[in-house]
Design a protein around this motif. Structure first.
Motif, short mmCIF file in Angstrom:
data_model
loop_
_atom_site.label_atom_id
_atom_site.label_comp_id
_atom_site.label_asym_id
_atom_site.label_seq_id
_atom_site.Cartn_x
_atom_site.Cartn_y
_atom_site.Cartn_z
N GLY A 106 0.85 -1.19 0.00
CA GLY A 106 0.00 0.00 0.00
C GLY A 106 0.89 1.24 0.00
N GLY A 107 0.42 2.28 -0.66
CA GLY A 107 1.20 3.52 -0.70
C GLY A 107 1.54 4.02 0.69
N ASP A 108 0.66 3.76 1.65
CA ASP A 108 0.91 4.23 3.01
C ASP A 108 2.24 3.72 3.54
OD1 ASP A 108 -1.52 5.51 2.95
OD2 ASP A 108 -2.56 4.09 4.25
N TYR A 132 -3.55 15.01 3.28
CA TYR A 132 -3.84 13.67 3.79
C TYR A 132 -3.54 13.61 5.29
CZ TYR A 132 -3.66 8.46 3.44
OH TYR A 132 -3.87 7.12 3.56
N VAL A 176 0.83 16.18 -1.86
CA VAL A 176 -0.13 15.29 -2.52
C VAL A 176 -0.64 16.00 -3.78
CG1 VAL A 176 -1.99 15.97 -0.90
CG2 VAL A 176 -2.24 13.92 -2.32
N ALA A 180 -5.34 16.25 -2.28
CA ALA A 180 -6.45 15.73 -1.48
C ALA A 180 -6.55 16.62 -0.25
CB ALA A 180 -6.19 14.29 -1.07
N ASP A 205 2.95 12.57 -3.58
CA ASP A 205 1.97 11.52 -3.37
C ASP A 205 0.98 11.57 -4.53
OD1 ASP A 205 -0.23 10.02 -2.57
OD2 ASP A 205 -0.11 10.65 -0.47
N ALA A 207 -1.36 9.40 -5.42
CA ALA A 207 -2.38 8.37 -5.23
C ALA A 207 -3.51 8.47 -6.26
CB ALA A 207 -2.95 8.46 -3.82
N TYR A 208 -3.79 9.70 -6.73
CA TYR A 208 -4.95 9.89 -7.61
C TYR A 208 -4.58 10.26 -9.04
CZ TYR A 208 -7.32 9.80 -3.16
OH TYR A 208 -7.77 9.41 -1.93
N LEU A 233 4.94 8.60 -5.23
CA LEU A 233 4.15 7.50 -4.65
C LEU A 233 3.03 7.16 -5.63
CD1 LEU A 233 2.68 7.29 -1.07
CD2 LEU A 233 1.23 6.93 -3.04
N THR A 235 -0.18 4.12 -6.23
CA THR A 235 -0.90 3.05 -5.55
C THR A 235 -1.86 2.37 -6.52
OG1 THR A 235 -2.45 2.47 -3.79
CG2 THR A 235 -2.64 4.69 -4.69
N SER A 237 -4.54 1.10 -5.26
CA SER A 237 -5.79 1.12 -4.49
C SER A 237 -6.91 1.86 -5.23
CB SER A 237 -5.58 1.81 -3.14
OG SER A 237 -4.74 1.03 -2.33
N LYS A 238 -6.61 2.99 -5.83
CA LYS A 238 -7.65 3.82 -6.41
C LYS A 238 -7.81 3.50 -7.89
CE LYS A 238 -7.25 5.95 -2.32
NZ LYS A 238 -6.01 6.48 -1.83
N ARG A 246 -3.77 -4.08 -1.00
CA ARG A 246 -2.65 -3.38 -0.37
C ARG A 246 -1.40 -3.45 -1.22
NH1 ARG A 246 -4.31 -0.21 0.93
NH2 ARG A 246 -2.78 0.49 2.44
C1 PLP Z 1 -5.24 6.37 -0.82
C2 PLP Z 1 -4.10 7.29 -0.56
C3 PLP Z 1 -2.77 6.84 -0.39
C4 PLP Z 1 -2.32 5.42 -0.42
O1 PLP Z 1 -3.24 4.50 -0.08
P1 PLP Z 1 -2.89 2.95 -0.06
O2 PLP Z 1 -4.21 2.29 -0.07
O3 PLP Z 1 -2.09 2.70 1.17
O4 PLP Z 1 -2.10 2.66 -1.29
C5 PLP Z 1 -1.80 7.78 -0.20
N1 PLP Z 1 -2.09 9.07 -0.17
C6 PLP Z 1 -3.32 9.54 -0.32
C7 PLP Z 1 -3.56 11.00 -0.29
C8 PLP Z 1 -4.36 8.66 -0.51
O5 PLP Z 1 -5.60 9.13 -0.63
#
Ligand code: PLP
Length: 378
Positions: A106-108, A132, A176, A180, A205, A207-208, A233, A235, A237-238, A246
């Motif tokens: 997961g990016g986290d 975030y 980010v 976000a 970041d 993520a989006y 970063l 991910t 996930s999205k 993850r």
């Molecule tokens: C969703 C998200 C991530 C990473 O999420 P993971 O599910 O852990 O990959 C990172 N930064 C932001 C701003 C996000 O919204």
């Protein structure tokens, strides 16, 4: 205690928590507020879930087929420690070399790795506010103060940001982009200007980023080739509908990636199933791309429809929109609760500059219609 009961306990600690403090916990952790995720209803509960920015469409068929074909040996054995197959695939797609790629749980996890790799405990971590809410949580785990820079009213980065961060000797800054919770996009040229001026590492970041309009020709991977202090970063996930899997990854100069690969990462940080599925997902990204296109079309429609209902809608390049509630409609939090009572979940943030706003994930056309109908009758 059941899990929902535990979650509620975080909002209002029961009396026994103060009577019997958890004395084994590190003293510096006692005042740390953990990250508060959006509500995740049980699978059987029928809700319109527009609160955690998940992709409303299923993962692509090839990923589901790869999942069904996972051989027993892939589970019996330890996974490839560095996720080499995935790194090779990602490097090819981004026109980088595998040593510029790290796979993460997961990016986290990349956020956490970046902190433990680039920030001495107690040294400051740069964040732009609002963004975030996990960033300050991770900083406090490192015993690090947050060096917070307020974003401008249009959510852009202030011109003197690098100067201020350098003066405060900030070794790592989180940006980010798309932002976000507003969804606004900072052009690559501006990210480059910030990276060039910063003494420390800039973690962008993304993520989006998959939801950015292709017309914008937004590609920050060029920054990885150009700057030694930029870490991107990504991910699955999205964009790839795999939040439950993850899996994320980082792209950066070899000098940034190597210490994370060889020192701070857990020995087997990404499991065998996730590695396989993530590789397949990336190789079939055209299929995920069709979901991005649907989300963009609905984002345009929802921006117009929500605007028509009197909300001020920030211009989003992401899979959510941030709307400002007009004073006549009452409090944002009240609307969030009224929507929840109608089975529609959106996200309210009890944070400065966000208390008159709601963040709404773009769902399927049907889900979005359900939200609009619920708003009209709220
Ligand atoms: C969703 C998200 C991530 C990473 O999420 P993971 O599910 O852990 O990959 C990172 N930064 C932001 C701003 C996000 O919204």
């Amino acid at each position: 205690m059941t899990v929902p009961a535990l979650l509620e306990a975080r909002e209002a600690p029961p009396a026994w928590v103060t009577l019997f403090p958890m004395v084994y916990e590190r003293e510096s952790l006692r005042n740390v507020q953990g990250y508060l995720p959006g509500k995740q209803p049980l699978a059987e509960q029928r809700v319109v879930k527009l609160n955690t920015n998940e992709n409303p469409y299923p993962p692509c068929a090839a990923v589901m087929e790869a999942l069904a074909r996972v051989p027993a040996d892939a589970l019996r054995r330890y996974p490839p420690p560095l996720a080499d197959e995935f790194r090779v695939a990602a490097a090819r797609i981004h026109d980088l070399v595998p040593d510029q790629v790290i796979a993460v749980n997961g990016g986290d996890e990349l956020l956490r790795l970046a902190i433990s790799t680039f920030v001495e405990p107690g040294h400051p971590i740069g964040v732009f506010e609002p963004s975030y809410s996990l960033y300050p949580v991770l900083a406090s785990l490192q015993g690090s103060p947050v060096y917070a820079l307020p974003l401008a009213s249009d959510w852009s980065v202030p011109d003197d940001a690098a100067e201020a961060l350098n003066a405060a000797r900030v070794p790592l800054t989180f940006l980010v982009n798309p932002h976000a919770p507003s969804g606004t996009l900072l052009p690559v040229a501006e990210v480059a200007r910030l990276a060039a001026a910063l003494d420390g590492v800039l973690l962008v970041d993304e993520a989006y980023v998959d939801f950015v309009d292709p017309d914008r020709a937004h590609d920050a991977t060029m920054l990885v080739r150009r700057f030694r202090n930029v870490l991107l970063l990504r991910t699955l996930s999205k964009g790839y509908s795999l939040a439950g899997l993850r899996f994320g990854y980082g792209l950066g100069d070899v000098g940034l990636i190597t210490p994370m690969l060889t020192k701070t990462r857990d020995s087997y940080n990404v499991d065998a199933v996730a590695q396989r599925l993530a590789t397949v997902a990336l190789e079939h990204r055209d299929e995920a791309g069709r979901t991005w296109q649907s989300v963009r079309a609905e984002r345009a429609r929802m921006t117009a429809s929500l605007g028509g209902l009197g909300f001020d809608v920030a211009s989003s390049q992401s899979n959510f929109v941030l709307v400002t509630v007009p004073p006549a409609s009452g409090q944002a939090q009240t609307i969030e609760r009224a929507l929840e009572a109608r089975g529609v979940l959106v996200r309210y943030f009890d944070q400065p500059r966000l208390r008159d706003k709601l963040r709404i994930t773009i769902g399927t056309p049907e889900e979005n219609d359900a939200l609009l109908a619920a708003l009209r009758t709220s």
